[in-house]
Scaffold this motif. Structure first.
Motif, short mmCIF file in Angstrom:
data_model
loop_
_atom_site.label_atom_id
_atom_site.label_comp_id
_atom_site.label_asym_id
_atom_site.label_seq_id
_atom_site.Cartn_x
_atom_site.Cartn_y
_atom_site.Cartn_z
N ASN A 52 0.81 -1.22 0.00
CA ASN A 52 0.00 0.00 0.00
C ASN A 52 0.84 1.27 0.00
OD1 ASN A 52 -2.50 -1.48 0.09
ND2 ASN A 52 -2.06 -1.88 2.25
N SER A 81 5.53 -2.95 -3.10
CA SER A 81 4.50 -2.27 -3.89
C SER A 81 5.20 -1.24 -4.78
CB SER A 81 3.46 -1.60 -2.99
OG SER A 81 4.05 -0.67 -2.10
N SER A 89 6.02 1.69 -18.01
CA SER A 89 5.92 0.34 -17.44
C SER A 89 7.23 0.04 -16.71
CB SER A 89 5.68 -0.71 -18.53
OG SER A 89 6.82 -0.86 -19.35
N VAL A 105 4.86 -4.41 -14.76
CA VAL A 105 3.80 -3.69 -14.06
C VAL A 105 3.49 -2.40 -14.82
CG1 VAL A 105 3.13 -2.57 -11.91
CG2 VAL A 105 4.58 -4.60 -11.85
N GLN A 106 2.22 -2.16 -15.07
CA GLN A 106 1.77 -0.89 -15.63
C GLN A 106 0.71 -0.33 -14.70
OE1 GLN A 106 1.06 -0.71 -19.93
NE2 GLN A 106 1.86 -2.78 -20.13
N ASP A 108 -0.23 1.74 -10.84
CA ASP A 108 0.07 1.56 -9.42
C ASP A 108 -0.39 0.18 -8.95
OD1 ASP A 108 1.00 4.09 -9.53
OD2 ASP A 108 -0.37 4.94 -8.03
N THR A 109 0.49 -0.50 -8.23
CA THR A 109 0.23 -1.85 -7.73
C THR A 109 0.51 -1.87 -6.23
OG1 THR A 109 0.90 -2.76 -9.87
CG2 THR A 109 0.77 -4.29 -8.01
N ASP A 111 0.29 -4.15 -3.95
CA ASP A 111 0.91 -5.34 -3.38
C ASP A 111 1.33 -6.25 -4.54
OD1 ASP A 111 1.57 -7.77 -2.04
OD2 ASP A 111 0.25 -7.24 -0.39
N LEU A 112 2.60 -6.59 -4.59
CA LEU A 112 3.12 -7.41 -5.68
C LEU A 112 2.87 -8.90 -5.46
CD1 LEU A 112 6.47 -5.53 -6.30
CD2 LEU A 112 4.49 -5.58 -7.82
N SER A 116 6.53 -10.08 -4.20
CA SER A 116 7.04 -9.22 -3.14
C SER A 116 8.35 -9.79 -2.60
CB SER A 116 6.02 -9.12 -1.99
OG SER A 116 4.83 -8.49 -2.42
#
Length: 251
Positions: A52, A81, A89, A105-106, A108-109, A111-112, A116
Motif C-alpha cells: 500500500n 509495492s 511500465s 507492471v503498468q 500503481d500496484t 501489493d506485488l 514481493s
C-alpha cells in the motif's frame, strides 16, 4: 448589404471566440505538460518496501535500467509495492543483471503478491505520451503520500507488558550494530536472533505474518549490505516499518 455585414461580423466573432477557447485550452495543457515533462516531473515510478505504498520509497527518476550494486537504490529483494506513472511500465527481474523470472507492471500496484521481496533489478520503459491531467494526479498522490509506521502504544496494556518482559533483549539489540550481526555470528545464530526479534514484535502487536526466522535473517543481511548505519533493533524496525520510539528502554 446590412445583413451581409452582420453575418460577417457574427462569423468573425464566432471564429475569435473559438480561437480564444482553443488558445486557453492549449495554454493550460501545455502548462501542465511543462510541469510534468519538464523539471516538475522528477520521477516516473516509485518503489516501496511495504504494501500500500508504505515504507522506504525510491523515486525512480527516468526510464532506464537499474541494477543491484549500481543504480538500484533499495535493499535487495525489498520491493513490495510500486507506483508507475501513466505512459510507463516497470519490469521487475528476480536476479541482478536483469536475469531470471520477470514481472511487468503498468500502473500503481499496492501489493506485488508472490513477487514481493523478490526483485534484484528492474527496467523502466516509456510506452506512450503521458496525459497531463492523469500524470499530474499520479504525481500529486505520490508526493502527498506519507509513510505511517506502526506505533506500538505503550499505553496499551499488552504493549507495556511486552516491553517490560522483553526489555533486556530489546536493549541488547539496540546496542548491537552491524559487526555484531555479521562479525561474530553464524547463519544459524542470525536465524535464532531473527526468531527472537519476531517474537518481541509479535508480542507488541506488530503484524509479522509474512516472515519466518530464516527469511527475516536474510532480509536483515540485505538491509545491512545496503546500509550499516542502524543498530540491529533499528534495522528490524525499518524492515517491519515500526516506529522505534516507544522501545527506547533502559536495561
Amino acid at each position: 448589404m446590412k445583413n451581409s455585414i452582420m453575418r460577417s461580423v457574427l462569423g468573425l466573432a464566432l471564429l475569435l471566440a473559438v480561437s480564444l477557447a482553443c488558445f486557453v485550452r492549449d495554454a493550460h495543457s501545455s502548462g501542465l505538460a511543462r510541469a510534468i515533462n519538464g523539471t516538475g516531473m522528477d520521477y516516473v515510478a516509485v518503489a516501496y518496501t511495504q504494501p500500500n505504498f508504505q515504507g522506504l520509497a525510491w523515486k525512480i527518476p527516468r526510464a532506464g535500467n537499474y541494477d543491484l550494486g549500481g543504480s538500484f537504490e533499495l535493499p535487495n529483494d525489498s520491493i513490495v509495492s510500486i507506483g508507475v506513472a501513466p505512459g510507463y511500465s516497470v519490469t521487475l527481474y528476480q536476479n541482478e543483471g536483469f536475469a531470471g523470472r520477470r514481472m511487468t507492471v503498468q500502473g500503481d500496484t499496492p501489493d506485488l503478491g508472490k513477487q514481493s521481496y523478490w526483485a534484484s533489478s528492474l527496467k523502466v520503459q516509456k510506452k506512450s505520451m503521458m496525459g497531463p491531467r492523469a500524470a499530474a494526479e499520479w504525481r500529486r498522490f505520490h508526493n502527498e503520500n506519507k509513510n505511517e509506521p506502526f506505533f506500538a502504544d505503550p499505553g496499551v496494556a499488552r504493549v507495556a507488558k511486552s516491553i517490560e518482559v522483553h526489555g533486556k533483549e530489546i536493549a541488547l539489540f539496540q546496542r548491537a550494530e552491524v559487526d555484531t550481526w555479521y562479525g561474530v555470528t553464524s547463519d544459524r545464530q542470525r536465524v535464532v536472533m531473527s526468531d527472537a526479534l519476531l517474537k518481541i514484535f509479535s508480542d507488541c502487536g506488530v503484524d509479522v505474518y509474512r516472515w519466518e526466522p530464516d527469511t527475516f535473517a536474510q532480509m536483515m543481511n540485505n538491509y545491512f549490505d545496503w546500509s550499516s548505519e542502524l543498530s540491529v533493533w533499528g534495522m528490524a524496525c525499518l524492515i517491519l516499518n515500526v516506529d522505534p520510539e516507544p522501545f527506547n528502554v533502559e536495561e
